[in-house]
Design a protein around this motif. Structure first.
Motif, mmCIF file in Angstrom:
data_model
loop_
_atom_site.group_PDB
_atom_site.id
_atom_site.type_symbol
_atom_site.label_atom_id
_atom_site.label_comp_id
_atom_site.label_asym_id
_atom_site.label_seq_id
_atom_site.Cartn_x
_atom_site.Cartn_y
_atom_site.Cartn_z
ATOM 1 N N HIS A 334 2.142 20.978 12.749
ATOM 2 C CA HIS A 334 2.141 21.122 11.290
ATOM 3 C C HIS A 334 3.522 20.901 10.694
ATOM 4 O O HIS A 334 3.644 20.538 9.509
ATOM 5 N N PHE A 335 4.587 21.073 11.481
ATOM 6 C CA PHE A 335 5.933 20.826 10.977
ATOM 7 C C PHE A 335 6.175 19.334 10.707
ATOM 8 O O PHE A 335 7.044 18.984 9.906
ATOM 9 N N PHE A 336 5.404 18.465 11.368
ATOM 10 C CA PHE A 336 5.550 17.029 11.134
ATOM 11 C C PHE A 336 5.044 16.645 9.745
ATOM 12 O O PHE A 336 5.404 15.597 9.220
ATOM 13 N N ASP A 337 4.187 17.500 9.161
ATOM 14 C CA ASP A 337 3.727 17.279 7.792
ATOM 15 C C ASP A 337 4.555 18.053 6.774
ATOM 16 O O ASP A 337 4.728 17.597 5.645
ATOM 17 N N SER A 338 5.075 19.227 7.160
ATOM 18 C CA SER A 338 5.820 20.055 6.208
ATOM 19 C C SER A 338 7.318 19.757 6.234
ATOM 20 O O SER A 338 7.908 19.382 5.214
ATOM 21 N N VAL A 339 7.944 19.883 7.389
ATOM 22 C CA VAL A 339 9.375 19.589 7.509
ATOM 23 C C VAL A 339 9.618 18.083 7.400
ATOM 24 O O VAL A 339 10.573 17.645 6.754
ATOM 25 N N GLY A 340 8.749 17.294 8.027
ATOM 26 C CA GLY A 340 8.880 15.848 7.919
ATOM 27 C C GLY A 340 8.928 15.146 9.261
ATOM 28 O O GLY A 340 9.267 15.736 10.288
ATOM 29 N N ARG A 341 8.591 13.855 9.229
ATOM 30 C CA ARG A 341 8.539 13.058 10.453
ATOM 31 C C ARG A 341 9.942 12.877 11.067
ATOM 32 O O ARG A 341 10.142 13.114 12.255
ATOM 33 N N LYS A 342 10.897 12.432 10.257
ATOM 34 C CA LYS A 342 12.219 12.098 10.809
ATOM 35 C C LYS A 342 12.879 13.268 11.524
ATOM 36 O O LYS A 342 13.286 13.141 12.681
ATOM 37 N N PRO A 343 13.007 14.435 10.885
ATOM 38 C CA PRO A 343 13.673 15.535 11.594
ATOM 39 C C PRO A 343 12.905 16.008 12.819
ATOM 40 O O PRO A 343 13.506 16.341 13.847
ATOM 41 N N MET A 344 11.570 16.011 12.751
ATOM 42 C CA MET A 344 10.799 16.551 13.868
ATOM 43 C C MET A 344 10.744 15.573 15.046
ATOM 44 O O MET A 344 10.831 15.992 16.206
ATOM 45 N N ILE A 345 10.591 14.285 14.770
ATOM 46 C CA ILE A 345 10.583 13.318 15.874
ATOM 47 C C ILE A 345 11.964 13.251 16.519
ATOM 48 O O ILE A 345 12.092 13.188 17.754
ATOM 49 N N THR A 346 13.001 13.297 15.692
ATOM 50 C CA THR A 346 14.374 13.316 16.229
ATOM 51 C C THR A 346 14.571 14.539 17.106
ATOM 52 O O THR A 346 15.137 14.456 18.213
ATOM 53 N N LEU A 347 14.112 15.711 16.620
ATOM 54 C CA LEU A 347 14.224 16.947 17.403
ATOM 55 C C LEU A 347 13.474 16.835 18.718
ATOM 56 O O LEU A 347 13.977 17.240 19.770
ATOM 57 N N ALA A 348 12.264 16.283 18.678
ATOM 58 C CA ALA A 348 11.451 16.189 19.883
ATOM 59 C C ALA A 348 12.121 15.322 20.945
ATOM 60 O O ALA A 348 12.183 15.694 22.132
ATOM 61 N N TYR A 349 12.633 14.182 20.526
ATOM 62 C CA TYR A 349 13.247 13.258 21.487
ATOM 63 C C TYR A 349 14.617 13.754 21.959
ATOM 64 O O TYR A 349 14.880 13.831 23.167
ATOM 65 N N LEU A 350 15.498 14.072 21.024
ATOM 66 C CA LEU A 350 16.839 14.517 21.419
ATOM 67 C C LEU A 350 16.787 15.899 22.068
ATOM 68 O O LEU A 350 17.556 16.187 22.992
ATOM 69 N N GLY A 351 15.887 16.772 21.587
ATOM 70 C CA GLY A 351 15.758 18.106 22.178
ATOM 71 C C GLY A 351 15.310 18.051 23.620
ATOM 72 O O GLY A 351 15.861 18.736 24.488
ATOM 73 N N SER A 352 14.282 17.224 23.901
ATOM 74 C CA SER A 352 13.813 17.113 25.282
ATOM 75 C C SER A 352 14.880 16.486 26.170
ATOM 76 O O SER A 352 15.049 16.871 27.336
ATOM 77 N N ALA A 353 15.637 15.524 25.622
ATOM 78 C CA ALA A 353 16.729 14.916 26.396
ATOM 79 C C ALA A 353 17.800 15.944 26.715
ATOM 80 O O ALA A 353 18.339 15.976 27.833
ATOM 81 N N LEU A 354 18.102 16.811 25.747
ATOM 82 C CA LEU A 354 19.134 17.830 25.945
ATOM 83 C C LEU A 354 18.720 18.842 27.011
ATOM 84 O O LEU A 354 19.523 19.225 27.868
ATOM 85 N N VAL A 355 17.458 19.276 26.970
ATOM 86 C CA VAL A 355 16.981 20.259 27.955
ATOM 87 C C VAL A 355 16.914 19.653 29.346
ATOM 88 O O VAL A 355 16.993 20.364 30.355
ATOM 89 N N THR A 356 16.790 18.327 29.426
ATOM 90 C CA THR A 356 16.757 17.660 30.730
ATOM 91 C C THR A 356 18.076 17.825 31.487
ATOM 92 O O THR A 356 18.097 17.790 32.731
ATOM 93 N N LEU A 357 19.168 18.044 30.753
ATOM 94 C CA LEU A 357 20.472 18.196 31.416
ATOM 95 C C LEU A 357 20.517 19.458 32.283
ATOM 96 O O LEU A 357 20.842 19.375 33.474
ATOM 97 N N PRO A 358 20.212 20.658 31.749
ATOM 98 C CA PRO A 358 20.167 21.821 32.643
ATOM 99 C C PRO A 358 19.055 21.724 33.681
ATOM 100 O O PRO A 358 19.165 22.295 34.770
ATOM 101 N N LEU A 359 17.982 20.990 33.354
ATOM 102 C CA LEU A 359 16.916 20.783 34.333
ATOM 103 C C LEU A 359 17.458 20.046 35.556
ATOM 104 O O LEU A 359 17.193 20.445 36.703
ATOM 105 N N ALA A 360 18.249 19.005 35.309
ATOM 106 C CA ALA A 360 18.838 18.256 36.421
ATOM 107 C C ALA A 360 19.796 19.125 37.223
ATOM 108 O O ALA A 360 19.831 19.057 38.464
ATOM 109 N N TRP A 361 20.567 19.984 36.514
ATOM 110 C CA TRP A 361 21.524 20.851 37.213
ATOM 111 C C TRP A 361 20.809 21.889 38.068
ATOM 112 O O TRP A 361 21.204 22.153 39.214
ATOM 113 N N VAL A 362 19.753 22.510 37.512
ATOM 114 C CA VAL A 362 18.980 23.513 38.254
ATOM 115 C C VAL A 362 18.344 22.879 39.482
ATOM 116 O O VAL A 362 18.326 23.469 40.573
ATOM 117 N N PHE A 363 17.844 21.669 39.326
ATOM 118 C CA PHE A 363 17.228 20.977 40.456
ATOM 119 C C PHE A 363 18.269 20.661 41.522
ATOM 120 O O PHE A 363 18.031 20.871 42.713
#
Length: 509
Positions: A334-363
């Motif tokens: 629902h945030f993709f309709d209220s907050v907007g496409r650009k901020p939410m898609i950017t968050l989804a892509y960059l956020g998942s990329a950012l979390v992948t960094l500690p994921l790689a370290w933990v692994f």
């Protein structure tokens, strides 16, 4: 049926559809058209789960582990080619014809898979199954966006596309039962698994028969009377259901109808008129395909190789992971309709990329063991799943209606061909080394590819939330209606759309 007559018409069909409140009709659209993603998740996961069984003596199918990998690649090739082939037919022949034809192809191919007797027949069935699923993507996403009201289009699209992971979870749960030799013979359980996919497909087909053709497609292709009949029927059913009278529609659209639009003209629009949007979609599709296919096809092997998870328990971990993927679009949609496409898609892509960094370290460091790894993996894909679903939403809503299905098909095919093949090959090779460092580097590469998608959205993204599809990208036939006189032409060259909105050269950012 009589041949459609074409001319220049002014219609309120888009505005009438976008002003509708949520109703039983929309639920029917969601259930009838959204089932394709569950089927795809079921298919991909099912093959992954039955792969080991197929290679065993007595399975009834003499196939090697290497040939299982070939079958996976053939499925992807089939999906890519099917998307391109059926995508352009969807724009030419209509949404409903194609979302029925492609589902029938899937059903026939899936049933045939259950009767496989040799590797070549299994490969053929996997190719045809993939072609049916790939064709579904183009027909379904275009139909959904043209039938769902603008104010909720984002969240509905995300949840429907995210339902892939319900199919994935179901496929893993089903494998736990059907692959049990205590319940089914070794040569029967895997066949029943494919048969279950066909049963689900038949149920979807029964519901889908009652979903109408897109009125938007109809009025552009000279069938405005049929479009009017369908919309009036939807409005009357909603007024009866809600017990209220719907408010009048506000905007209208003038188009010069055409029964057919050449493939060359459709293709040129995406790259000559909307080059920024085309680059955006390529970045989004390649990014999500690389990360998702790389991990999905290799997660079971990764868990068994580096964390000692037995083959029988792998489906349980995949079920947990798949449900977390589905939770992303449901919770964030629902945030993709209220907050907007650009901020939410950017968050989804960059956020998942950012979390992948500690994921790689933990692994790499083995800190926290399997628990820490799974927690970070779940968080990564909780975000990434929303971004992946939004890639399909983006391609579907930011190109003219006449090119919509082909746009979805093209970017899906290219993204899957590039990221969807490179990802599994890279991760499979790195996992095969048996060393943690190469696999950790693979996670970092996936993060970089996802980051490119996030940056593309940040700089090239389109503010599509709450916008009518015709305002996001003027239909080609509406552009043709401009500047005419007498039968709809305007001498001053004003837009054929009453109510305004950007034309094709004005890319919203």
């Amino acid at each position: 049926m009589s041949q459609p007559r074409t001319g220049t018409i002014t219609t309120q069909v888009p505005s009438r559809l976008d002003r509708l409140p949520w109703s039983r009709f929309h639920w029917r659209v969601v259930l009838g058209l959204g089932g394709v993603w569950i089927l795809d998740g079921l298919e991909v996961t099912m093959v992954g789960n039955v792969a080991a069984r197929l290679t065993e003596d007595g399975s009834g199918l003499e196939i090697s582990a290497a040939q299982i990998g070939v079958a996976g690649a053939i499925y992807i090739v089939g999906a890519c080619l099917g998307a391109l082939f059926f995508g352009q037919l969807t724009d030419r022949l209509g949404r409903k014809k194609l979302f029925l034809w492609t589902l029938v192809l899937y059903l026939v191919a899936t049933v045939a898979t259950a009767f496989s007797f040799s590797p070549w027949f299994f490969f053929l069935c996997r190719f045809l199954t993939g072609a049916g699923i790939g064709g579904e993507y183009a027909a379904i996403n275009s139909a959904i966006d043209e039938l769902i009201p603008a104010k909720v289009r984002g969240r509905v699209d995300l949840v429907i596309n995210g339902s892939y992971w319900l199919g994935s979870a179901a496929g893993s749960a089903l494998a736990l039962v059907l692959l049990s030799t205590a319940l089914f013979p070794i040569d029967l359980g895997w066949r029943l698994a494919f048969g279950f996919g066909a049963v689900l497909g038949i149920l979807v087909l029964l519901v889908r028969r009652h979903v109408p053709e897109s009125p938007r497609w109809l009025f552009i292709h000279g069938q405005e009377e049929e479009a009017e009949r369908i919309v009036r029927g939807i409005e009357e059913s909603i007024e009866d259901e809600k017990g209220v009278e719907l408010p009048p529609a506000e905007d209208s659209l003038t188009v010069r109808q055409r029964t057919a639009i050449p493939f060359r003209e459709i293709a040129e629009v995406a790259f000559r008129t909307y080059p920024r949007r085309s680059l955006l979609c390529l970045a989004l599709f390649v990014g999500q395909a690389f990360l998702y296919n790389g991990i999905t096809f290799n997660l079971g092997v990764l868990l068994s190789t580096f964390y000692g998870i037995g083959e029988a328990l792998v489906p349980l971990f995949i079920i947990f992971w798949a449900l977390s993927n589905f939770a992303g679009p449901v919770i964030l949609g629902h945030f993709f309709d209220s907050v907007g496409r650009k901020p939410m898609i950017t968050l989804a892509y960059l956020g998942s990329a950012l979390v992948t960094l500690p994921l790689a370290w933990v692994f790499l460091s083995e800190t926290g063991g399997l628990t820490a790894f799974m927690i970070l993996l779940v968080v990564t894909f909780f975000l990434a799943s929303s971004g992946a679903s939004a890639a399909y939403l983006t391609a579907s809503e930011i190109f003219p209606m006449e090119t919509r299905a082909l746009a979805i098909a093209f970017f899906y095919a290219v993204g899957t061909a590039v990221g969807g093949i490179a990802g599994p090959l890279l991760f499979g090779t790195l996992i095969g080394t048996g060393e943690r460092m190469p696999v950790a580097v693979g996670f970092l590469i996936a993060a970089a590819v996802m980051s490119l998608g996030g940056l593309a959205e940040l700089f090239l993204g389109v503010r599509a939330e709450g916008q009518k599809l015709e305002d996001l990208a003027t239909p080609l036939t509406a552009e043709e209606a401009e500047g005419t006189d007498g039968d709809g032409d305007s001498a001053d060259g004003s837009s054929g759309r009453n109510g305004g909105g950007p034309g094709p050269a004005q890319e919203l950012t």
